[in-house]
Motif scaffolding. Structure first.
Motif, PDB file in Angstrom:
ATOM      1  N   SER A 167      -4.084  -4.551  -9.083  1.00 43.01           N
ATOM      2  CA  SER A 167      -4.876  -3.419  -9.489  1.00 43.01           C
ATOM      3  C   SER A 167      -4.887  -4.417 -10.948  1.00 43.01           C
ATOM      4  O   SER A 167      -6.315  -4.948 -11.210  1.00 43.01           O
ATOM      5  CB  SER A 167      -3.683  -3.008 -11.350  1.00 43.01           C
ATOM      6  OG  SER A 167      -4.085  -1.883 -10.465  1.00 43.01           O
ATOM      7  N   THR A 189      -8.058  -3.729  -2.351  1.00 43.85           N
ATOM      8  CA  THR A 189      -8.250  -2.207  -3.361  1.00 43.85           C
ATOM      9  C   THR A 189      -6.786  -1.941  -3.790  1.00 43.85           C
ATOM     10  O   THR A 189      -6.549  -0.811  -4.571  1.00 43.85           O
ATOM     11  CB  THR A 189      -8.462  -1.164  -2.701  1.00 43.85           C
ATOM     12  OG1 THR A 189      -8.204  -0.722  -1.288  1.00 43.85           O
ATOM     13  CG2 THR A 189     -10.271  -1.372  -2.250  1.00 43.85           C
ATOM     14  N   ARG A 200     -10.336  -7.652 -13.634  1.00 41.58           N
ATOM     15  CA  ARG A 200     -10.051  -7.444 -12.406  1.00 41.58           C
ATOM     16  C   ARG A 200      -9.400  -8.389 -12.110  1.00 41.58           C
ATOM     17  O   ARG A 200      -8.209  -8.744 -11.395  1.00 41.58           O
ATOM     18  CB  ARG A 200     -10.502  -6.853 -11.528  1.00 41.58           C
ATOM     19  CG  ARG A 200     -10.424  -7.200 -10.353  1.00 41.58           C
ATOM     20  CD  ARG A 200      -9.530  -5.293  -9.760  1.00 41.58           C
ATOM     21  NE  ARG A 200      -8.681  -5.371  -8.521  1.00 41.58           N
ATOM     22  CZ  ARG A 200      -7.767  -6.572  -7.771  1.00 41.58           C
ATOM     23  NH1 ARG A 200      -7.709  -7.258  -8.806  1.00 41.58           N
ATOM     24  NH2 ARG A 200      -7.901  -6.709  -6.486  1.00 41.58           N
ATOM     25  N   GLN A 242       0.792  -1.269   0.081  1.00 43.38           N
ATOM     26  CA  GLN A 242      -0.179   0.018   0.110  1.00 43.38           C
ATOM     27  C   GLN A 242       0.611   1.538  -0.079  1.00 43.38           C
ATOM     28  O   GLN A 242       0.356   2.395  -0.410  1.00 43.38           O
ATOM     29  CB  GLN A 242      -1.255  -0.195   1.347  1.00 43.38           C
ATOM     30  CG  GLN A 242      -1.788   0.878   1.257  1.00 43.38           C
ATOM     31  CD  GLN A 242      -2.635   1.214   0.659  1.00 43.38           C
ATOM     32  OE1 GLN A 242      -4.019  -0.133   0.225  1.00 43.38           O
ATOM     33  NE2 GLN A 242      -3.433   2.195  -0.479  1.00 43.38           N
ATOM     34  N   ASP A 260      -7.202  -7.261   1.217  1.00 46.93           N
ATOM     35  CA  ASP A 260      -7.782  -5.698   0.784  1.00 46.93           C
ATOM     36  C   ASP A 260      -7.198  -5.960  -0.739  1.00 46.93           C
ATOM     37  O   ASP A 260      -6.660  -5.561  -1.265  1.00 46.93           O
ATOM     38  CB  ASP A 260      -6.975  -4.829   2.152  1.00 46.93           C
ATOM     39  CG  ASP A 260      -7.771  -3.448   0.424  1.00 46.93           C
ATOM     40  OD1 ASP A 260      -8.505  -3.051  -0.188  1.00 46.93           O
ATOM     41  OD2 ASP A 260      -6.749  -2.160   1.188  1.00 46.93           O
TER      42      ASP A 260
END
Length: 319
Positions: A124, A121, A290, A101, A119
């Motif tokens: 990508s 997010t 994704r 992150q 997570d």
């Protein structure tokens, strides 16, 4: 003549500047693998290198050596070297996220493969084989034999699962159980194992509970190779099925005296290749899914040609 020389010099300078610009714009990828001590990671690395070569990008490979601290340092080192993309298999779905992150906030693209961040997010794209499908492919092969036998007695089946802490444990167990659903099966035992030694112990444990066990399924390469070695020592008749191909398991599939019948493989070369390919294409602006699933590949003793081709490929990795 003087004008020609000036023009030629200007042209050479323009070409040099263009070349320098292209060099500056060349995409840099940091690729992480666990180590080079297993054929899985050797194949994944080869796939990553082949994709980078085809796409014309610079790839640097780092080894996390199965240590969270080393993984975090690698991620930071890649960022310091100015990579545009980091392609990585998170060691821990939760704990690996902090370092990733941090570099993502510095506009570095993160793509995970093999395992995924808790997570979603952070990355990508996620590349890998669906664990449930991976187990289901070989489970269907077991089912075919059970159905073909037309036996009125239930087939005694033992399961060697991954330890409960492994994130793939439930998915793989669920995949094989789902594939066998409705078949005439009686589960005699379920033992957790991950290494060859544990796999051998699990095999012996299952047979102690029911010496008439007809089939044993193992959820990874380590436990499967251990179970196969134990079967050879004991002259047991239980047929073996499992997950993750290796050179040792391929040779067992070609050996008429081996109990091993079929192995479903994640195709690590294709995972590594697809991970880098997806990351680079996405970075260049191409719209991609994704989640990108790599299909599982089944190897059986009934198809020795495919097994031999696998062995030839593994041998090529050392060249």
């Amino acid at each position: 003549m003087k004008k020609m020389i000036v023009t030629l010099a200007a042209s050479i300078m323009a070409i040099a500047m263009a070349s320098a610009g292209e060099a500056q714009e060349r995409i840099k990828v940091g690729g992480i693998i666990y180590a080079r001590d297993s054929q899985y990671w050797q194949q994944a690395e080869r796939g990553m290198n082949d994709a980078a070569k085809k796409l014309g990008v610079d790839l640097q490979i780092g080894l996390n050596r199965r240590q969270l601290a080393t993984e975090g340092q690698l991620i930071e080192d890649f960022a310091t070297r100015g990579v545009n993309i980091i392609v990585m298999p998170p060691l821990d779905t939760q704990a690996s996220g902090a370092a990733a992150q941090r570099v993502k906030s510095r506009n570095i693209m993160i793509v995970d493969y093999d395992t995924r961040f808790a997570d979603s997010t952070i990355s990508s794209h996620t590349i890998g084989v669906d664990s449930r499908e991976l187990a289901g492919v070989v489970g269907k092969e077991m089912r075919k034999l059970i159905v073909a036998s037309k036996s009125e007695s239930a087939a005694a089946v033992g399961l060697i699962t991954l330890p409960p802490t492994n994130p793939n444990m439930q998915a793989r167990r669920g995949g094989v159980v789902s594939a066998l659903e409705g078949a005439n099966v009686a589960y005699v035992a379920e033992v957790a194992a991950a290494t060859p030694e544990q796999g051998a112990n699990a095999f012996e444990n299952i047979l102690q509970r029911n010496p008439a066990t007809a089939m044993i399924w193992a959820s990874n390469s380590g436990s499967l190779s251990g179970a196969a070695a134990a079967a050879r020592r004991s002259n047991a008749k239980a047929k073996l099925y499992g997950i993750d191909m290796s050179q040792e398991l391929a040779q067992m599939l070609l050996d008429p005296s081996s109990n091993l019948q079929a192995v479903s493989d994640q195709q690590p070369y294709l995972i590594g290749y697809t991970a880098v390919e997806t990351a680079v294409k996405s970075f260049r602006g191409e719209k991609l899914a994704r989640q990108i699933n790599v299909p599982a590949r089944l190897y059986t003793r009934e198809d020795p040609k495919a097994v031999t081709e696998y062995l030839d490929f593994v041998k090529s990795l050392s060249n």
